[in-house]
Design an enzyme around this catalytic site. Structure first.
Site, PDB file in Angstrom:
ATOM      1  N   LYS A 115       0.393  -1.300   0.080  1.00 33.80           N
ATOM      2  CA  LYS A 115      -0.093  -0.048   0.196  1.00 33.80           C
ATOM      3  C   LYS A 115       0.827   1.316   0.112  1.00 33.80           C
ATOM      4  CE  LYS A 115      -4.408   1.641   2.103  1.00 33.80           C
ATOM      5  NZ  LYS A 115      -5.362   1.182   3.203  1.00 33.80           N
ATOM      6  N   GLU A 168     -19.983  -4.221  10.728  1.00 37.00           N
ATOM      7  CA  GLU A 168     -20.186  -3.377  11.593  1.00 37.00           C
ATOM      8  C   GLU A 168     -21.118  -4.919  11.638  1.00 37.00           C
ATOM      9  OE1 GLU A 168     -18.843  -0.845   8.583  1.00 37.00           O
ATOM     10  OE2 GLU A 168     -19.815  -2.930   7.923  1.00 37.00           O
ATOM     11  N   ARG A 224     -25.333  -0.561   7.928  1.00 32.11           N
ATOM     12  CA  ARG A 224     -25.038  -2.375   7.424  1.00 32.11           C
ATOM     13  C   ARG A 224     -26.027  -3.313   8.490  1.00 32.11           C
ATOM     14  NH1 ARG A 224     -19.491  -3.492   4.219  1.00 32.11           N
ATOM     15  NH2 ARG A 224     -21.198  -4.264   2.646  1.00 32.11           N
TER      16      ARG A 224
END
Length: 624
Positions: free
Chosen positions: A286, A372, A400
């Site tokens: 990354k 979540e 969600r």
């Protein structure tokens, strides 16, 4: 800047004809373009820099005009956009009427799914694969999903279905050991073990560099021989130690070096011929190619405009700290005084401001990954065990977990405090990240107390009350924007009279939209209209009797909220006032169409008619 290879006309045929050296040049040019634009506009940086070679390899093998590439989350699609007809518009990234920071099917026929939330790509791609099978189409379907998104439950539901059905498609697992913060959980540990057995990646780079530079004549044959030996032993190793993906029935290949374009092209050409569901494990770094992002990938995940030479964000001198910064300090203060307080987040400890709490109270902080639903049910269990969970999640992501909020917290009246960051408009991330639904879905929850603080003092009082006094569930929604300060009594349980200069009208509002309403009151006063302006912090239970007493002589009433109208704050106020036999006209103002795309927050307010000028015009028309 003029580029040698990257231009508006580049397409798959061009990429497939490039030499290995030319592809490396193209990768450098893509990185330079992404860095140039993101440093000016802001955006998702580290994740996009990490997949440049992967994207070039994919588009060298697959035809984006025919095949279907689905990106999970989508904050790694910048290189894909540049190579699929959007080079000329890339400078408009994340601006009003410009291109989105995420894949959007309305933006390009080559974006195959609107994304922004994680763990959806495998499901969507499987949908395409099954439709293609019904239509007897020879299109290849590829899902590109990061290891961070693989902490989300929907990804496993999709993989289970895919492995069972044996549909032909490819899942590319982009493994950079991160989502936004460091990955957590059993899968992360499993991936680490796979990587540990593939330490060859770093050794490979170092050995190749040494042999090609120090032994140019014999270096390449030696490398070829070494790679053949390596591949043999890796094959033997993985047959003895199958991965979780093989165990559920996917054909697994990898891990391979995600920055070796040549190797990836060879592998992709091989796996596209496999008539079964394939998972290709690709290891990337990354932030690759920009040293500041490589060394601090979390800080450079999503960035505001920054100085490219120093990596330092460009901040105007009048920028004040956000609600998130205030929450960060307040939750540590509250946690120090109350040893039962625990903090929970979904892979966003820094984004939600919980880093300091995590450092000070390591045993009371829980990062559950991008899960979540699990976060909320975990909080319900901890509450029943005597703890006071504070669940900090962005408004858009908490959607969600609707069922878990209802079933696992509110029905049992569990003492869980939901802190909904980034409520309202969020600016450049656009419609998938705007937090416009939380008032509506939280008002529907039984036994839940809802707060909408207007400034930091409100917020602190709401958090302290919800944690230390309230005995049931509570939600506190706050915006991304900076501080607005009310010079009034901060009683969070009663309606607050912001101004009281007449009875021509009454405006009832909540939250930081108050700053626009203040301008409206001044505009109306300049037109000779005098009325009342009332701000409510605790919107559920709503102090309706007190509100009615304040507005009983007003000729017309307006409600204003930074959320959807249907089932929102205004609808609730109107229904409760009508039930109390209040018969003056009541008009609600909020978001009618929640599909509000990227731009500044001021531009989004204007687009929805919630800026001061538009509200003034609307109010004047209704009053007249």
């Amino acid at each position: 800047m003029e580029y040698k290879i990257l231009n508006s006309d580049i397409h798959n045929a061009d990429l497939s004809k490039l030499s290995d050296d030319e592809r490396l040049i193209l990768c450098d040019e893509l990185r330079n373009k992404i860095l140039d634009v993101v440093s000016k506009n802001g955006g998702h940086l580290a994740s996009n820099l990490g997949v440049v070679e992967l994207t070039v390899a994919l588009l060298s093998v697959f035809d984006y005009k025919k095949d279907q590439l689905v990106f999970d989350v989508g904050h790694q699609a910048y290189a894909y956009k540049l190579l699929t007809g959007r080079y000329d518009r890339f400078d408009t990234l994340r601006t009003k009427d410009g291109i989105s920071g995420f894949p959007r099917i309305a933006e390009s026929e080559y974006d195959h799914f609107d994304t922004g939330h994680s763990a959806t790509a495998i499901s969507a791609a499987l949908g395409y694969a099954r439709a293609n099978k019904i239509d007897q189409s020879d299109k290849t379907v590829i899902a590109i999903i990061g290891d961070g998104a693989m902490t989300g439950g929907p990804a496993y539901e999709a993989m289970n279905d895919l492995a069972h059905s044996k549909e032909k498609m490819i899942v590319i697992l982009n493994d950079n050991e991160m989502s936004i913060n460091k990955n957590v959980g059993g899968l992360s540990n499993h991936m680490s073990k796979i990587r540990m057995s593939s330490k060859y990646l770093d050794a490979k780079h170092n050995t190749e560099n040494f042999l090609t530079k120090k032994m140019p004549t014999f270096g390449k044959p030696i490398i070829t021989f070494m790679l053949a030996i390596k591949d043999f032993f890796r094959f033997v190793l993985y047959r003895k130690k199958p991965t979780i993906f093989e165990n559920i029935g996917l054909v697994y290949y990898g891990p391979i070096d995600g920055h070796d374009v040549k190797q990836m092209i060879e592998t992709l050409n091989a796996v596209k011929k496999v008539n079964a569901p394939v998972l290709l494990h690709v290891c990337t770094k990354k932030g690759m190619g920009y040293r500041y992002a490589e060394s601090n990938p979390s800080d450079y995940h999503g960035v505001s405009p920054f100085d490219l030479s120093t990596g330092v964000a460009k901040k105007s001198p009048d920028v004040i700290k956000s609600f998130t910064d205030y929450f960060s300090k307040k939750i540590v203060e509250i946690g120090s005084a109350n040893k039962d307080v625990v903090a929970i987040c979904a892979a966003m400890s820094s984004g939600t401001g919980l880093d300091d709490f995590a450092k000070k109270f390591e045993d009371r902080f829980f990062d559950c990954g991008i899960a979540e639903e699990h976060c909320v049910t975990l909080a319900g269990g901890m509450a029943l065990a005597g703890k006071v969970p504070v669940v900090a999640i962005y408004s858009t992501f908490l959607q969600r977990a609707y069922d878990q909020i209802l079933e696992d917290v509110c029905f049992m009246n569990n003492h869980v405090v939901f802190c909904l960051d980034r409520a309202g408009f969020v600016g450049a991330d656009g419609h998938t990240h705007n937090g416009l639904f939380d008032i509506s879905y939280m008002l529907a929850m039984p036994q839940l107390t809802c707060f909408v603080p207007t400034d930091y003092e409100d917020f602190g009082l709401c958090l302290d009350y919800s944690v230390n006094t309230l005995k049931g569930p509570a939600s506190i929604r706050y915006s991304k924007s900076s501080e607005y300060r009310m010079e009034i009594d901060h009683d969070i349980h009663k309606p607050r009279m912001i101004s009281d200069i007449g009875s021509d009208y009454a405006i009832i509002t909540c939250g930081t939209i108050q700053r626009e309403v203040d301008k409206v009151v001044q505009n109306l006063s300049n037109k000779g209209l005098k009325g009342k302006c009332i701000n409510i912090c605790q919107i559920k239970p709503c102090p309706t009797d007190e509100v009615l007493d304040l507005i009983k002589d007003c000729k017309i009433v307006f409600t204003v909220e930074e959320g959807i109208l249907h089932g929102g704050f205004g609808s609730m106020i109107r229904n409760e006032l009508i039930d109390k036999k209040f018969y003056s006209p009541i008009h609600t103002f909020g978001i009618k169409d929640s599909n509000v795309h990227c731009g500044t927050i001021d531009e989004q307010l204007k687009a929805t008619g919630l800026d001061a000028d538009a509200l003034t015009t609307s109010f004047l028309n209704l009053i007249n």
